[in-house]
Design an enzyme around this catalytic site. Structure first.
Site, PDB file in Angstrom:
ATOM      1  N   GLU A  88      25.316  54.767  39.010  1.00  0.00           N
ATOM      2  CA  GLU A  88      26.007  55.338  40.165  1.00  0.00           C
ATOM      3  C   GLU A  88      27.505  55.104  40.181  1.00  0.00           C
ATOM      4  O   GLU A  88      28.052  54.519  41.121  1.00  0.00           O
ATOM      5  CB  GLU A  88      25.361  54.808  41.440  1.00  0.00           C
ATOM      6  CG  GLU A  88      23.930  55.276  41.539  1.00  0.00           C
ATOM      7  CD  GLU A  88      23.299  55.041  42.893  1.00  0.00           C
ATOM      8  OE1 GLU A  88      23.434  53.943  43.426  1.00  0.00           O
ATOM      9  OE2 GLU A  88      22.673  55.963  43.409  1.00  0.00           O
TER      10      GLU A  88
ATOM     11  N   GLU B  29      14.689  56.335  39.328  1.00  0.00           N
ATOM     12  CA  GLU B  29      14.333  55.646  40.572  1.00  0.00           C
ATOM     13  C   GLU B  29      13.509  56.620  41.406  1.00  0.00           C
ATOM     14  O   GLU B  29      13.890  57.784  41.559  1.00  0.00           O
ATOM     15  CB  GLU B  29      15.586  55.230  41.361  1.00  0.00           C
ATOM     16  CG  GLU B  29      16.411  54.164  40.666  1.00  0.00           C
ATOM     17  CD  GLU B  29      17.645  53.718  41.449  1.00  0.00           C
ATOM     18  OE1 GLU B  29      17.646  53.834  42.691  1.00  0.00           O
ATOM     19  OE2 GLU B  29      18.605  53.272  40.803  1.00  0.00           O
TER      20      GLU B  29
END
Ligand code: GAL
Length: 983
Positions: free
Chosen positions: A410, A490
């Site tokens: 991220e 995820e």
């Protein structure tokens, strides 16, 4: 200053592999002297000096975090930097921890080169040995080595380490976790002998056609004149380092069969022990393969976490994590979001797990500048970033378990990732690269997303997904992206009660070859127990203004490493063996490499939840990916069932035949339950009756009496059952919202619609209490203040013998559903539909026949096995760190709630209901923020539900799928109460 510049470190040695060496080593873990200063300016100038008297300093355990040892406090943020975004400057308030330790050099210590090695210091430090500065380093979850030999003295030596909580490096370490400064991994002094092994890079391969392995060992010595030899006794190998050599007939390494060969790398001055696994990782035809076969990830994201020690996890804890993973059918770990302690990877090699090793790199907080100044796209930051990648790859390059390098998490799109990818591909061509957050995927060998809804996953599976904006205008880049395999890095956010929908994900994963599995977020709740505390803390518990709340309490394990129901569900859903049937009974091997020869298969036949027959099955050898049909014992399907009348179930189970390093023989891997033709009785009617309802309803002494029940004449509520005081059952739609009900930051929050519809404040107005000959009918309108919508509930009671049957008819009224309705947005679901009642507190034992042993919900129920169970009311609670709806048992045919003597109530479903029993009300549960907020009342509260809304995963991801949504519509359900008495 070194803590705010863009230099990754000074005085450090080149990164190298983590090696088990014969050279002398001293552990410097232990008790250190410690002093915390509010900022670098306040820290003692003479910290490195032997003259400084530190007797009045505190002691601190190293490895450890000072904030968990009584100094300052931990902070938790998800994405936000807990300081102004002003890169590369850290905040003025920069807690600075000085650590000092005297140590004795043994007389036998060789007088040669030596290095001081730090496995992890958060976030930036400077080190002095005997007053001499050795250097500085950043990169919290990465090793740093400094030349130390020239400054060592015989006898006593003084090591001083100054650690700054914040540094320029903090801008690269914005992972969603606690900010935990300190020397949190091992510190060692390592002798570096002349003619020693400086570094080793083992490259292996395995050819699945010929069965041959290849081995190349690049050994680097302190002096190139020295020859390095490689010995692998089990293969009879004794070779000069280099290669590659081809070795016929090796056993490959895989997560399923983690065959390791012990090897020794010998240089004149040093011997290094290695464990070699032969495997080839490749991308072939748009799929990731190992040893020529596509593999499938049943994965988890693992942070390092210990409820007392934070990220200073012990080796026992690491092993415990991996043993628990293996026991729960998990075969892969993403080391979110940094390289783990090096011993963890050794354990992964040994026990067998696929690893995505992730760089210590996340710049998530730049989301708040709209990515202005994001280091990932600023060439000035390239050295800091590349340094991290190099230190990870060099440290971990010899682990067969590590099959993918992740560039980080991220950090948006940025050209520096190109540098990382370029360097890594050149240094280690044997492993593919992963990076999820650059939607062009130009530096990634995988297409990947997080928390993807199922329908999108289907499109990805068929390679028909929409092109991301980043590649839409670039056909070659888009074609490359679309050809990549997909890994869901995820999903299934395991926050609080949940995740729901695991089985639905699994079905889609297994349908499309492009989808190579996923990694549940995440392994363990990051709840911390501070010294002396009984409640786990999370963000906001210190009154801090910027924090991430309980968003870090989102694991499959509770903070004390007890498996949550979510983990049990995941284990069931990802079973590597699928058993279907029962006639014919089919056994499918879902593994990628191994047969099922390590398992034995057994069956049991149960009548009304009690075993009446059992046996074993003879199963042929089934290769990976294949299946076989297995005959059932004749009596089961065809004829003469054992026992009397009632519901018959067949359970087939696969267990380990022999002890494994991670579980004992008998450990269950997979199971399935099948309904067998029942002996003439429908489900749930084990005690049938042909009696007609009694004509017993009457008003007497200001009460209404019906059979064994006594009712209040005005409220129509049951107040006594066979003499037992009861707070009568009445309609209830509310549940203490789960984290998933609450959505993410208010988005996707089912609870908003529920509250808008007043479901959390329903009142009951009784319109009629009608005492008929054979029944009592209570009509009521259930509605919230301030709104026009309502639910009409009609309760119809009848009595047969001692049994009282309640049939509830529910009719929604008014605008529940949308445009024109009285509430907006439309309330498309109800949290629950059921009854709530209260019993005396002494009725604290529950026996039931139904789903168990643990809680289950509509979209998280694969692990619930029908059987007979018993538990105390306290044991029925699932200890979520943040209290919320929990503990519901599903598919309950009957339940007995009794006191120690056996007096109490039996409830029968028609045919089933969902049961919870607690010592507090739903409202108590909803109000509680920590477990100690829950205190027992003098009642036991029962919820008897027709259904509950699914759990979903909306705390980060999609809500419950439509098929699990409990829509507001007319329904009728019934339960039967009967008294239980001792004996
Ligand atoms: C992801 C992130 C994780 C964690 C998770 C939600 O976006 O990579 O670190 O924040 O969401 O818990």
């Amino acid at each position: 200053m070194y803590f705010e510049d863009l230099v990754p470190g000074t005085g450090r040695r080149e990164p190298r592999a983590w090696l088990r060496s014969s050279a002398p080593v001293i552990s410097l873990n232990g008790r250190w002297r410690f002093k915390l200063s509010p900022g670098p300016a306040e820290a003692p100038a003479d910290v490195m000096s032997s003259d400084l008297v530190d007797d009045d300093w505190d002691e601190l355990a190293v490895p450890g975090h000072w904030v968990l040892q009584g100094h300052d406090r931990p902070r938790y943020t998800n994405t936000a930097f807990p300081f102004p975004i002003d890169p590369p400057r850290p905040p003025a308030a920069n807690p600075t921890g000085d650590h000092r330790r005297w140590f004795d050099l043994p007389a036998s210590w060789p007088g040669e080169r030596a290095v001081l090695r730090f496995e992890g210091v958060d976030s930036c430090f400077k080190v002095w040995l005997n007053g001499v500065e050795l250097g500085t380093s950043k990169g919290s979850r990465l090793p740093s080595e400094f030349e130390a030999g020239a400054h060592l003295r015989p006898g006593r030596n003084l090591l001083a380490v100054r650690v700054h909580q914040w540094s320029s490096g903090s801008y690269l370490e914005d992972q969603d976790m606690w900010w935990l400064p300190g020397i949190f991994r091992d510190v060692t002094l390592r002798s570096r002998p002349a003619g020693g092994v400086e570094d080793v890079f083992v490259h292996t391969g395995f050819d699945q056609v010929s069965g041959a392995g290849t081995l190349q060992v690049d050994g680097v010595t302190t002096d190139p004149a020295y020859a390095v030899r490689v010995l692998v006794p089990e293969l009879g190998l004794d070779l000069a380092a280099g290669g590659p050599v081809t070795i016929p007939g090796v056993e490959p390494w895989s997560a399923e069969v983690p065959k390791l060969y012990d090897a020794t790398v010998v240089a004149p001055g040093e011997t290094v022990e290695l464990r070699i696994g032969f495997r080839t990782v490749a991308l072939e035809d748009g799929r990731l393969t190992v040893n020529g076969r596509p593999i499938f990830f049943r994965g988890v994201n693992r942070h390092e976490h210990d409820q007392y020690r934070g990220r200073a996890v012990s080796e026992d804890t690491m092993r415990q994590d991996l043993v628990l993973m293996k026991q729960h059918n998990i075969n892969a770990v993403r080391t979110a979001h940094y390289p783990p302690h090096p011993a963890f990877l050794e354990l992964c090699d040994e026990l067998g797990l696929w690893v995505i090793d992730e760089c210590d790199l996340e710049t998530h907080g730049f989301i708040y500048t709209d990515w202005q100044g994001n280091p990932a796209d600023d060439p000035d930051w390239a050295p800091m970033m590349l340094d991290r990648m190099r230190r990870m790859v060099e440290r971990d390059k010899n682990h067969p378990s590590v099959i993918i390098w992740s560039l980080g998490n991220e950090s948006h799109r940025g050209r520096n990732f190109g540098e990382l990818a370029k360097w890594t591909r050149q240094r280690d061509p044997g492993r593919p690269l992963f990076y999820e957050r650059d939607r062009s995927y130009e530096f990634s060998d995988f297409y990947s997303l997080m928390y993807t809804p199922i329908d999108e996953l289907e499109r990805i599976g068929t390679r028909t997904e929409d092109a991301p904006a980043e590649t839409a205008a670039d056909p070659p880049l888009e074609a490359r992206r679309r050809a990549l395999p997909f890994v869901l890095c995820e999903y299934a956010h395991a926050m609080g009660n949940g995740p729901g929908g695991l089985a639905d994900y699994q079905r889609v994963f297994e349908r499309y070859p492009r989808l190579q599995g996923g990694f549940v977020w995440e392994w363990i709740d990051h709840g911390i127990l501070l010294p002396g505390a009984t409640d786990h803390v999370y963000g906001g518990d210190f009154g801090e203004k910027v924090h991430g709340g309980n968003f870090c309490i989102d694991g499959l394990l509770f903070p004390d490493r007890t498996p949550s129901p979510g983990l049990t569900e995941y284990k069931k859903v990802i079973e590597p063996v699928r058993i279907t049937g029962p006639d014919p009974l089919r056994i499918e091997n879902l593994q990628d490499f191994a047969t099922l020869d390590h398992l034995t298969f057994g069956w049991t036949e149960e009548l009304e939840g009690q075993q009446v027959a059992a046996g074993t099955l003879t199963v042929p050898s089934i290769p990976a990916g294949a299946s076989a049909t297995v005959p059932l014992p004749g009596t089961l399907v065809t004829g003469a069932p054992a026992g009397g009348a009632g519901e018959r179930l067949l359970t087939v189970s696969a267990v380990l035949a022999n002890d494994e390093p991670w579980a004992a023989a008998g450990h269950e891997i997979a199971w399935t339950q099948f309904a067998l033709p029942s002996n003439g009785l429908p489900r749930g009617s084990s005690a049938p009756t042909t009696q007609r309802p009694a004509r017993s309803a009457r008003r007497a002494d200001g009460r209404v009496v019906l059979g064994t029940g006594v009712f209040d004449p005005r409220s129509g509520l049951l107040v006594e059952l066979n003499g037992l005081p009861v707070d009568g059952p009445r309609l209830d739609l509310w549940r203490a919202p789960t984290d998933n009900d609450n959505g993410q930051g208010g988005n996707n929050a089912a609870v908003s619609a529920w509250r808008a519809a007043g479901l959390d404040r329903l009142g009951h107005r009784v319109e009629a209490v009608e005492v008929e000959e054979t029944e009592l009918v209570v009509r009521s309108r259930v509605a919230p203040d301030g709104l026009g919508l309502a639910v009409r509930a009609t309760y119809r009671w009848t009595a047969v013998g001692e049994r009282l049957t309640l049939t509830v008819d529910v009719q929604p009224e008014g605008g529940w559903d949308g445009p024109g309705g009285t509430i907006k947005p439309a309330c498309e679901s109800w949290p629950r539909l059921g009854l709530r009642m209260a019993l005396p507190r002494s009725l604290d034992r529950v026996r039931w026949f139904g789903g168990g042993p643990a809680e289950a919900y509509a979209d998280s129920r694969q692990a619930a096995r029908i059987g007979r169970y018993s538990a105390t009311v306290d044991e029925l609670q699932t200890p979520y760190v943040v209290p919320q709806e929990n503990g519901s048992r599903i598919d309950v045919r009957w339940a007995e709630v009794s006191d120690a003597e056996g007096n109490g109530v039996r409830v029968d479903g028609a045919p089933v209901f969902q049961l919870t029993a607690r010592r507090w009300t739903t409202e108590d549960l909803e109000r509680a923020r920590h477990r100690s907020d829950l205190t027992a009342r003098d009642r036991v509260y029962l919820n008897l539900d027709l259904a509950q809304n699914g759990l979903g995963s909306a705390s980060c991801g999609p809500g419950a799928l439509p098929q699990y949504v409990l829509a507001p519509r007319p329904r009728t359900f019934a339960v039967t109460f009967s008294p239980l008495s001792a004996g």
